[in-house]
Design a protein around this motif. Structure first.
Motif, PDB file in Angstrom:
ATOM      1  N   ASP A   1     -60.751 -19.043  20.965  1.00 21.15           N
ATOM      2  CA  ASP A   1     -59.407 -18.783  21.476  1.00 21.15           C
ATOM      3  C   ASP A   1     -58.334 -19.640  20.811  1.00 21.15           C
ATOM      4  OD1 ASP A   1     -60.484 -16.972  23.346  1.00 21.15           O
ATOM      5  OD2 ASP A   1     -60.890 -18.603  24.767  1.00 21.15           O
ATOM      6  N   LEU A   2     -58.695 -20.460  19.837  1.00 23.18           N
ATOM      7  CA  LEU A   2     -57.726 -21.381  19.247  1.00 23.18           C
ATOM      8  C   LEU A   2     -56.624 -20.627  18.511  1.00 23.18           C
ATOM      9  CD1 LEU A   2     -60.060 -24.089  17.666  1.00 23.18           C
ATOM     10  CD2 LEU A   2     -58.878 -24.199  19.877  1.00 23.18           C
ATOM     11  N   GLU A   3     -55.422 -21.216  18.513  1.00 19.76           N
ATOM     12  CA  GLU A   3     -54.326 -20.666  17.723  1.00 19.76           C
ATOM     13  C   GLU A   3     -54.628 -20.855  16.239  1.00 19.76           C
ATOM     14  OE1 GLU A   3     -49.516 -21.254  16.961  1.00 19.76           O
ATOM     15  OE2 GLU A   3     -50.567 -22.520  18.421  1.00 19.76           O
ATOM     16  N   ARG A   4     -54.444 -19.793  15.466  1.00 23.08           N
ATOM     17  CA  ARG A   4     -54.642 -19.828  14.024  1.00 23.08           C
ATOM     18  C   ARG A   4     -53.295 -19.750  13.314  1.00 23.08           C
ATOM     19  NH1 ARG A   4     -59.507 -18.794  16.986  1.00 23.08           N
ATOM     20  NH2 ARG A   4     -61.233 -18.422  15.532  1.00 23.08           N
ATOM     21  N   ARG A   5     -53.152 -20.523  12.222  1.00 21.37           N
ATOM     22  CA  ARG A   5     -51.948 -20.463  11.396  1.00 21.37           C
ATOM     23  C   ARG A   5     -52.344 -20.644   9.935  1.00 21.37           C
ATOM     24  NH1 ARG A   5     -48.605 -25.228  14.112  1.00 21.37           N
ATOM     25  NH2 ARG A   5     -49.024 -24.766  16.304  1.00 21.37           N
ATOM     26  N   THR A   6     -51.406 -20.357   9.039  1.00 21.66           N
ATOM     27  CA  THR A   6     -51.593 -20.649   7.626  1.00 21.66           C
ATOM     28  C   THR A   6     -50.604 -21.723   7.193  1.00 21.66           C
ATOM     29  OG1 THR A   6     -50.081 -18.897   6.947  1.00 21.66           O
ATOM     30  CG2 THR A   6     -52.424 -18.334   7.118  1.00 21.66           C
TER      31      THR A   6
END
Length: 282
Positions: free
Chosen positions: A16-21
């Protein structure tokens, strides 16, 4: 994540972790998984493809206003300081640490995805991240990718005192502690780095082992590296079960203890955003 949401312990499931680039075509593109990212606490996984990089560009200079530690979970990381020419190779289970205003380039020198647990304090949202980096003077001249002054005098110069900006942390470099006063609950704790801003460490549990009670003077994040670990919030009858790469954020002053209910060993890493003590309190 708001201040309201962190007054109670918060379970952080990997799925469920927030993903970003992060990055651009000059630096290399990275993917991040965030366990904590606010003005108080930061902890995330950095992902890098095989032969990938995290170097510098005008939009993303890699010099920050924080203490940083990278713990390699998968892959093989090479890090350099382009100002001094120091180069380090970091394998799984090893870490590298440096303080604020240290330039750093990184590469994935493996054929698998590089994933590293990144400890970063004071947190970027406290003003130590991208905006801070863009306010710093640019690199003076081309980057140094090795210490040329040592050529012709190696390994003879290996033990000669010289300036260091970065520290490798292998098993022999860890500050070991046995924490707990109850027989059978003594937990092997390895401190990887400890400053006024950050304490990062690793805890190892034998099969069926539990800990005494812990409490810290600042927020804490737990990351389970291997095994199945249970965290009890002492005195509340609340209990969370964590699988590998799950985590839990524990507010400052919250008493908690650990249980390995399995016959298999378990290990976790932790980050305390400031003062580690009192640590184990029972």
């Amino acid at each position: 994540m708001t201040d309201e949401s962190i007054r109670e312990p918060q379970v952080l499931r990997y799925r469920d972790l927030e993903r970003r680039t992060w990055g651009d075509e000059t630096t290399g593109r990275l993917c991040d998984w965030f366990y904590a990212d606010d003005a108080t606490m930061n902890l995330n996984i950095v992902g890098m493809p095989p032969n990938g990089s995290a170097i510098s560009s005008p939009a993303h200079p890699t010099v920050f206003g924080a203490d940083e530690l990278f713990y390699v979970l998968e892959g093989r990381m090479v890090q350099s300081n382009p100002v001094t020419g120091e180069v380090f190779v970091v394998n799984p289970g090893e870490a590298i640490f440096f303080r604020k205003d240290t330039w750093h380039y990184q590469w994935n020198h493996s054929n698998v995805q590089l994933r590293m647990l990144e400890f970063f304090q004071p947190a970027p949202k406290a003003g130590t991240g991208g905006a801070y980096a863009r306010s710093q003077p640019p690199l003076d001249g081309p980057p140094k990718q090795g210490q040329d002054e040592l050529l012709g005098n190696w390994p003879m110069a290996r033990d000669t005192p010289r300036e260091r900006t970065t520290w490798m942390i292998r098993e022999a470099d860890t500050l070991w502690r046995m924490e707990g006063t109850t027989r059978g609950r003594e937990i092997l704790v390895g401190i990887l780095a400890s400053t006024e801003h950050l304490t990062a460490g690793k805890m190892s549990f034998l099969g069926g082992q539990r800990s005494d009670v812990y409490s810290h003077g600042a927020d804490k994040v737990i990351f389970v590296e291997s095994g199945n670990l249970h965290v009890e919030l002492t005195g509340t009858k609340k209990w969370v079960e964590l699988d590998p790469w799950d985590g839990v954020r524990i507010p400052a002053g919250t008493q908690h203890s650990f249980y390995n209910m399995s016959h298999e060993p378990a290990s976790c890493l932790f980050s305390v955003a400031g003062e580690y003590r009192p640590g184990c309190v029972a």
